[in-house]
Design a protein around this motif. Structure first.
Motif, short mmCIF file in Angstrom:
data_model
loop_
_atom_site.label_atom_id
_atom_site.label_comp_id
_atom_site.label_asym_id
_atom_site.label_seq_id
_atom_site.Cartn_x
_atom_site.Cartn_y
_atom_site.Cartn_z
N VAL A 198 0.98 -1.14 0.03
CA VAL A 198 -0.10 0.01 -0.03
C VAL A 198 0.80 1.25 -0.11
N LEU A 199 0.36 2.24 -0.80
CA LEU A 199 1.13 3.60 -0.60
C LEU A 199 0.35 4.49 0.40
N GLU A 200 1.02 5.13 1.34
CA GLU A 200 0.48 6.35 2.14
C GLU A 200 0.55 7.63 1.45
N VAL A 201 -0.42 8.19 0.94
CA VAL A 201 -0.49 9.60 0.42
C VAL A 201 -0.54 10.60 1.25
N ALA A 202 -1.47 10.44 2.23
CA ALA A 202 -1.48 11.56 3.23
C ALA A 202 -1.31 10.98 4.73
N GLU A 203 -0.36 11.65 5.59
CA GLU A 203 -0.01 11.15 6.67
C GLU A 203 -0.98 11.22 7.75
#
Length: 345
Positions: free
Chosen positions: A339-344
């Motif tokens: 998975v990519l974390e786009v917003a912290e």
């Protein structure tokens, strides 16, 4: 507070531009790079999602390699599933969706800070579910539900053979099948992965590198065979899968990682009364996906809302490290979803 922009109901704090991960020319994972793009505006029946996380899937890799172009009208940015918060709705989409936590199946554009989705392709994310977890669900859930239960007609009492048991699709298929009282046999390429398959509830794990899965299936089923095969390999696996199928069995192909062509004995197909089918989800119509989402919402989503089923999570990368995420998927060592974390946060 909201404002009107070209007929859409939009949250007041939307920026004009966003960061997305794209590529100029096909190639290896290193071709993915950040770019600045306009924040898209939702059209009819669409919502705009402020993306929290985006799932990585094999079709993303194949698109980056130049072999799976997006369908007409879809974003060229990779990414087929996202989680986040709805910040704008287009004409025909319910205004009450604004500020709702959702995950969504999308036809592209997931590797970005904002992404468009059809309003009927969204699933509500409960407060008890993390956004990282939610982003790991839609693409595999929609794919498995359609191919195992709709095209493969799997039902309680059946036996399912899943190849690639520790992939995102494989781990989802194992859990969904077990939730509906289906016996599961799954293959993987190491003892560590076989143990992960067993931990998920599979009734038999086969190490395809050291065991003949055809013989193992025959032994486990007492020679009867399995009712459904979920095949992601194709190529020379198809003939071997057919050997594994019971009378009236169903062979469902969803990927061709082992080759586009297969040579099979049609006399065996006739004698066993087999059904061979397959599908791709991305190019299907919005109406089809909406019907599929509705069926999933009614029959499968409650299992995720109450925690009965949860995606197996492998590793989370920052958005700007999408290339490293692709490299991990191509390396084949992952178990479950990347998975990519786009917003912290």
């Amino acid at each position: 507070m909201t404002r009107q922009i070209t007929g859409a109901r939009v949250a007041a704090d939307l920026p004009e531009t966003m960061t997305a991960m794209g590529f100029d020319d096909p190639g290896g994972p290193d071709v993915l790079r950040p770019e600045t793009l306009p924040v898209p505006e939702p059209g009819e029946n669409q919502v705009l999602i402020r993306v929290s996380h985006a799932g990585i899937n094999r079709p993303d890799v194949i698109q980056r390699q130049g072999f799976y172009p997006p369908p007409p009208g879809a974003s060229p940015i990779p990414g087929l599933e996202v989680s986040g918060t709805v910040v704008a709705v287009g004409k025909g989409a319910a205004p009450e969706l604004i500020n709702r936590r959702v995950c969504a199946l999308v036809s592209g554009g997931g590797y970005a800070e904002y992404c468009l989705a059809h309003s009927a392709h969204c699933l509500h994310v409960p407060e008890t579910m993390s956004m990282a977890t939610a982003a790991a669900i839609p693409e595999t859930l929609f794919t498995v539900w359609h191919n195992v239960f709709e095209r493969g007609w799997a039902s309680d009492g059946d036996t399912l053979l899943v190849h690639g048991g520790t992939s995102g699709i494989g781990t989802m298929a194992i859990q969904l099948a077990k939730a509906f009282d289906i016996t599961v046999i799954a293959t993987a390429g190491s003892e560590e992965k076989c143990q992960a398959i067993r931990d998920l509830g599979a009734d038999l794990a086969i190490n395809y590198k050291s065991q003949d899965f055809v013989e193992e299936v025959k032994a486990f089923t007492g020679g009867k065979g399995v009712n459904v095969v979920l095949d992601m390999v194709s190529g020379d696996y198809v003939a071997r899968n057919i050997e594994c199928l019971a009378d009236d069995g169903r062979h469902v192909t969803i990927a061709v990682l082992g080759g586009l062509k297969a040579e099979i004995n049609m006399a065996t197909v006739m004698r066993k009364r087999l059904s061979l089918t397959g599908s791709t989800l991305r190019p299907r119509s919005d109406d089809f996906k909406a019907l599929l989402a509705d069926e999933i919402h009614n029959h499968a989503w409650p299992l995720f809302e109450d925690g009965t089923i949860a995606p197996v999570m492998d590793k989370i990368f920052p958005l700007t490290e999408a290339g490293a995420a692709h490299a991990r998927m191509e390396g084949g060592d992952h178990i479950g979803k990347i998975v990519l974390e786009v917003a912290e946060g």
